[in-house]
Design a protein around this motif. Structure first.
Motif, short mmCIF file in Angstrom:
data_model
loop_
_atom_site.label_atom_id
_atom_site.label_comp_id
_atom_site.label_asym_id
_atom_site.label_seq_id
_atom_site.Cartn_x
_atom_site.Cartn_y
_atom_site.Cartn_z
N GLY A 69 0.79 -1.22 0.00
CA GLY A 69 0.00 0.00 0.00
C GLY A 69 0.82 1.27 0.00
O GLY A 69 0.28 2.36 -0.21
N CYS A 70 2.12 1.18 0.24
CA CYS A 70 2.96 2.37 0.28
C CYS A 70 2.88 3.11 -1.06
O CYS A 70 3.05 2.51 -2.12
CB CYS A 70 4.41 2.02 0.57
N GLY A 71 2.61 4.39 -0.98
CA GLY A 71 2.47 5.21 -2.17
C GLY A 71 1.06 5.26 -2.71
O GLY A 71 0.79 5.95 -3.69
N GLY A 72 0.13 4.56 -2.07
CA GLY A 72 -1.25 4.53 -2.55
C GLY A 72 -1.94 5.88 -2.46
O GLY A 72 -2.66 6.27 -3.37
N MET A 73 -1.70 6.60 -1.37
CA MET A 73 -2.33 7.92 -1.24
C MET A 73 -1.74 8.89 -2.25
O MET A 73 -2.45 9.70 -2.84
CB MET A 73 -2.16 8.45 0.19
N ARG A 74 -0.43 8.80 -2.48
CA ARG A 74 0.18 9.66 -3.50
C ARG A 74 -0.34 9.32 -4.88
O ARG A 74 -0.54 10.19 -5.72
CB ARG A 74 1.71 9.53 -3.45
N ALA A 75 -0.60 8.02 -5.11
CA ALA A 75 -1.15 7.60 -6.41
C ALA A 75 -2.53 8.20 -6.64
O ALA A 75 -2.84 8.67 -7.73
CB ALA A 75 -1.19 6.08 -6.49
N VAL A 76 -3.37 8.18 -5.62
CA VAL A 76 -4.71 8.75 -5.76
C VAL A 76 -4.63 10.26 -5.95
O VAL A 76 -5.35 10.83 -6.78
CB VAL A 76 -5.60 8.38 -4.54
N HIS A 77 -3.74 10.92 -5.22
CA HIS A 77 -3.56 12.36 -5.40
C HIS A 77 -3.12 12.68 -6.83
O HIS A 77 -3.66 13.58 -7.47
CB HIS A 77 -2.53 12.91 -4.41
N ASN A 78 -2.14 11.94 -7.34
CA ASN A 78 -1.68 12.16 -8.71
C ASN A 78 -2.81 11.89 -9.71
O ASN A 78 -2.93 12.59 -10.72
CB ASN A 78 -0.48 11.28 -9.02
N LEU A 79 -3.61 10.90 -9.44
CA LEU A 79 -4.72 10.57 -10.34
C LEU A 79 -5.74 11.70 -10.37
O LEU A 79 -6.25 12.05 -11.44
CB LEU A 79 -5.38 9.27 -9.88
N THR A 80 -6.03 12.31 -9.23
CA THR A 80 -6.99 13.42 -9.22
C THR A 80 -6.42 14.66 -9.90
O THR A 80 -7.19 15.54 -10.30
CB THR A 80 -7.42 13.79 -7.78
N ASP A 81 -5.11 14.76 -10.00
CA ASP A 81 -4.50 15.86 -10.74
C ASP A 81 -4.37 15.54 -12.23
O ASP A 81 -3.86 16.37 -12.99
CB ASP A 81 -3.11 16.18 -10.18
#
Length: 153
Positions: A69-81
Motif C-alpha cells: 500500500g505504500c504510495g497509494g495515497m500519493r497515487a490517488v492524489h496524482n490521479l486526481t491531478d
C-alpha cells in the motif's frame, strides 16, 4: 384435542425481513460511495507528497520496507491531478483497486435499487492464492534493486 402450552411457543413471532427497493435501499451503497469520494477529495486537497501530512506507513516506519500500500495515497492524489503515469509510478496497484471499488459500489447500488443484496464474489481458492502471491511478489520486488522502479516516489 391438542393443547399448546405457552412454554412451547416462541416468545416473539418470527420477523419477516422487509426488502427495500428504490431510493430507500440506497443508504449503505451511498454511504460507501460517499466515504470513497470523501477520501479521494481529501487526498486531492491535502497533498500526501508533503512530508508529515499524513504520517508515515507503519510497516515502512518499523521495517524500512515498502508494503503493497505504500504510495497509494500519493497515487490517488496524482490521479486526481490527471497525472496517470505518476499515479501508476507511485503505486501500481492503487489505480486498479480504486476502479474495482467503484465498480463494486456501483453494482451494489444497482442491486440495492432492485431489492437485492450486494454481490459477494465467490472466488476459487487458486485465484485467491494467486492474487495473494502477486501481492507478495510485488512487495518483495519493489524492495529490491531490480524493482526500484516500483518503489513509491
Amino acid at each position: 384435542m391438542e393443547t399448546t402450552h405457552l412454554a412451547d411457543q416462541p416468545p416473539f413471532p418470527p420477523q419477516q425481513r422487509v426488502r427495500r427497493t428504490g431510493w430507500r435501499a440506497l443508504g449503505l451503497p451511498a454511504l460507501a460511495a460517499g466515504a470513497g469520494i470523501g477520501a479521494v477529495v481529501l487526498l486531492h486537497f491535502r497533498d500526501p507528497h508533503v512530508e508529515g501530512s499524513y504520517g508515515i506507513c507503519p510497516v515502512y516506519g518499523l521495517t524500512g520496507l515498502y508494503c503493497p500500500g505504500c504510495g497509494g495515497m500519493r497515487a490517488v492524489h496524482n490521479l486526481t491531478d490527471g497525472r496517470i503515469m505518476d499515479s501508476l509510478h507511485s503505486n501500481l496497484l492503487a489505480v486498479p483497486l480504486l476502479i474495482a471499488f467503484a465498480v463494486f459500489v456501483g453494482d451494489w447500488a444497482v442491486r440495492a435499487w432492485r431489492g437485492e443484496g450486494p454481490r459477494v464474489p465467490d472466488l476459487p481458492r487458486p485465484l485467491m492464492w494467486t492474487v495473494l502471491a502477486l501481492f507478495l511478489v510485488y512487495s518483495v520486488l519493489r524492495n529490491t534493486p531490480w524493482g526500484s522502479w516500483l518503489a513509491p516516489v
